[in-house]
Enzyme design. Sequence first.
Site, PDB file in Angstrom:
ATOM      1  N   HIS A 267       0.839  -1.201   0.000  1.00  0.00           N
ATOM      2  CA  HIS A 267       0.000   0.000   0.000  1.00  0.00           C
ATOM      3  C   HIS A 267       0.871   1.247   0.000  1.00  0.00           C
ATOM      4  CE1 HIS A 267      -3.258   2.739   1.081  1.00  0.00           C
ATOM      5  NE2 HIS A 267      -3.942   1.883   0.349  1.00  0.00           N
ATOM      6  N   PRO A 268       0.562   2.190  -0.889  1.00  0.00           N
ATOM      7  CA  PRO A 268       1.497   3.300  -1.086  1.00  0.00           C
ATOM      8  C   PRO A 268       1.305   4.486  -0.142  1.00  0.00           C
ATOM      9  CG  PRO A 268      -0.194   3.345  -2.778  1.00  0.00           C
ATOM     10  CD  PRO A 268      -0.534   2.218  -1.852  1.00  0.00           C
ATOM     11  N   CYS A 269       0.514   4.362   0.920  1.00  0.00           N
ATOM     12  CA  CYS A 269       0.216   5.561   1.698  1.00  0.00           C
ATOM     13  C   CYS A 269       1.443   6.154   2.376  1.00  0.00           C
ATOM     14  CB  CYS A 269      -0.886   5.275   2.719  1.00  0.00           C
ATOM     15  SG  CYS A 269      -0.534   3.897   3.788  1.00  0.00           S
ATOM     16  N   LYS A 270       2.457   5.345   2.650  1.00  0.00           N
ATOM     17  CA  LYS A 270       3.637   5.895   3.314  1.00  0.00           C
ATOM     18  C   LYS A 270       4.809   6.121   2.346  1.00  0.00           C
ATOM     19  CE  LYS A 270       2.692   5.879   7.875  1.00  0.00           C
ATOM     20  NZ  LYS A 270       1.248   6.151   7.696  1.00  0.00           N
ATOM     21  N   HIS A 271       4.616   5.742   1.093  1.00  0.00           N
ATOM     22  CA  HIS A 271       5.735   5.811   0.160  1.00  0.00           C
ATOM     23  C   HIS A 271       6.305   7.216   0.052  1.00  0.00           C
ATOM     24  CE1 HIS A 271       4.974   1.795  -0.670  1.00  0.00           C
ATOM     25  NE2 HIS A 271       4.808   1.786  -1.974  1.00  0.00           N
TER      26      HIS A 271
END
Lengths: 323, 382
Positions: free
Chosen positions: B284-288
Site C-alpha cells: 500500500h502506497p500511503c507511506k511511500h
Amino acid sequence: MPIVQFAPFSSLVDPNFWHALTNIKIDVLRLDDHTVPVSASYTAGRSIVDRETGNEIALGCNLTVGGEAFQDTPQLPANSISASGVFKNFNTIEEFKAADKTALFNQQTDEIWDSIKKGSTELLTRFLLITFADLKKYKYYFWFSFPAFASKPVWEIDGNWENASSSFTDEALSAIQSSLHQQLRPFFLVKTTSSGVPEIAPVEEYTTFFKDVPPTSRAIGFIDPSAAASNPGWPLRNLLAFLRYHHPTDASDGFRVLRWRDLESASAGTWKSRVGIVRVAGDADKLKPSAVGWEKNAQGKLGPRMADLAPMMDPTRLADQAV
Amino acid sequence: MHAIQQQYWAVRDYLSPVLKESKFKEHGRITPEEFVAAGDFLTYKFAMWSWEKGDPSKLRDYLPADKQYLMTRGVPCLRRATSLAYTDEDEDRERLLSFGDLSSTGNEADEWVETHAGRKANHESENVGEIDDIPDVDDGGDHHGVSQAMGGLSISGGKAAAADEIPDIDDIPDMEEEDLENGDDEATATSKTGVPASGSGVIESSQIEVASGNLLQVRTYDVMITYDKYYQTPRIWLVGYDEKNRTPLTPAQIFQDVSADHAFKTVTIEPFPHSATLQAASVHPCKHASVMKKVIERMNQNVMEQEQKSPLPGKDKDKQKKWMFRKASGNGKDDKAAAAAAAAAAEAEDDGGMKVDYYLVVFLKFIASIVPTIEVDATTSF
C-alpha cells in the site's frame, strides 16, 4: 565422451493466461475443441548469486505463456524469443483424461519434421498444450509437451562446456552481442573472419555462409534458456536434429556450439555464454526419429498439472483475506 | 465490504487530480511525467525492466499508451521471509539507514531501521516454504511488537495456507502415463525435483546438483510498478510462482515472502489496475511519499555537504561520495544500489540535488526492505 544432456523446458504460466483462456473459452471457443494457435516466449537462462552462501544458482529453463498468448501479434517481453504452439482445450475432464495424446504429439512432430526437411528453423521450438478448465471452481488442468527429436546414437561432447571467453575474444563476443541486440534470433551461425570480427547469419544459410570457412572459425549459436553449466537448453536438441539432417558429415566431425546467454550487457567483462564441441557418430537416416518431450509434473512423473486460481480469482475468497 | 471499498478507491482514484507540478523534493511525490522519466531510466539501466501496455480498456490517459507500467519477470526469491526468524541477536544487528551522517542531521527520530540486513536464514536447507517454517514464537519477550506480528502471522497465515496449499492430489486426474514415451530418454537432463530416471547414462538429479553448482528450484515473482494517481507515487505489485509446480502462489504463500511487520498490514491483495481480472499482492502506497522524501533529502544533504567539504574536481569527488554513502548505509546488498544512488546524486549535483530519474532506483531499495527475500533490487539481481 560424455553424453550431451539437455535441460527440458519448464512451463511457466502467467495467471493472465488463465484469464485469457477463460475469456476465449466463454466468448469464442464455447464447446469447440479444435486446436488453436498459441504463443509463448523464452529468454536466456538466468542465474543469481545467493547472497548468503555465495553459490551461483541457476534458475529454471522456463517457457513463459502469458495473457497475450492467443493474440495474433503478441507483445513479447524484452529480450525474448517467441515460440509458437498448439492449444487444445477439452470440454470435460473425462475427455481430457481419455485424449489420444500420442496422436496429438505425433501430429506435432510430423509438422516439425516436415519443416526441418524443408530447411526451415521456424518450428523447432513448437510446443503443445492441452487443458481442461473447470471454470466454476477456477481450476485449470494442463499438460505441456515440448517435442524434441531423440538422436540415435546420442550427441556427445568433447570434454566439457567451457566459458565462451575461452574461444572468443571480448571484442568478438561484444560484436555478437550487439548484432543480436539489433536483431534477436533464436538460432544463428557465427563465422570469425580474418579481421577478427565475427559475422552472424541465420542457420538456413549454412551452406553459403560457411563455404570455405575452416571448422575452427565456425560456430553455431542459439539463445540458451538453460543456465545450468553442463546442460544446454531444450531448443538445441531440435537444432542439432536439423543440422544433422542437412549436414551429416559436419555432424560427425563436430559442431562448435555457442550457448548464448549474454542478452543483457555483461557487467565487468564476465560472459555467461558457454561453448563446446558436440558430435554424433554414424550416419543419419532420413526418416523421422522418435521424439520425446511431455512435461513432468511436480512429482517427476509424466502427468498433467493443475493451477488452482480460486485464491486469486474467487470473489468470496478474496473478500475473506481482505483487511 | 471489500468490494465497496474497492469501488470507493476506484472512484477516488478517478476524481483525484493528476499531479502537475514537480513535488518530489518537497513531498517525495512525483508527476506522471516524472514517473515516465524515472521508468525510462530504469529500463535503460537495467534491461530486466520493461514498459508494458496493459489492458487497453484500462488505459490511464495521463501516461503514454505504451508506457503504462513497468514490469520485470521471474525475479527469484530464494528463501521465505518468515524463515528469517527474528531473535535478540538480530536486534543488535539492526541498522539505521540514515542516508547521511548521523552527526550532520542530528535527528534520529527520522532514521529508518533496516531489520533483515545480512542475516542468515535459520532454516538453511528449507527454502521451500513449508508451513512448518513459520517460527513458533510464543514468548512475547521484550520486543513483543515483532513477536506478536510473527505469532499472528503463523496463526492466520498457517491456517489459510493449509487450506490453500497444493491441491489435493485426488483433484488431479490420475493419468500418469509413464509409457507415453518409450523408455527413458538418456539425453534429457533429469528434472531437478524429479525422480531420477533409471535408464543407462542418465545421471541422477543429486549428481546434477553437484555438477552444476547447487541447482535449485526457486520461487519466482513477476514484479510490476504502476503509478498511483491518488498517492502520486509508484506502487509495487507482485505475482508469485510456486517453485515446484510453477503455478501461481496463493495470497498466504505470498505473505511468507513479506517481512512480518508488513504482511496483512501494508501488503494486501488487490485487483491489478492495468488488467481486467488479475489480482496481485501490492504494497500500500500511503507511506511511500514520506519515506521517499526522507531518503531523497538525506541523499541531497549528503551530496551538498560533500561538495562544500571537498571541492575536488571530477572522479575523485565522485569516488569519495560513494564511499561516504556506503559508510552510512552499511554493507551487503545495499552497497551497489547505494553507491549507484550516490553516484547518481553526484552526477546530478549541478541541479542542486538528485534527479528524478533515479527515483525508481531508490524506490526499489525501499521496497527491498519490505520483501527482503525477493530480489527486486535491480542493481544486485545479476
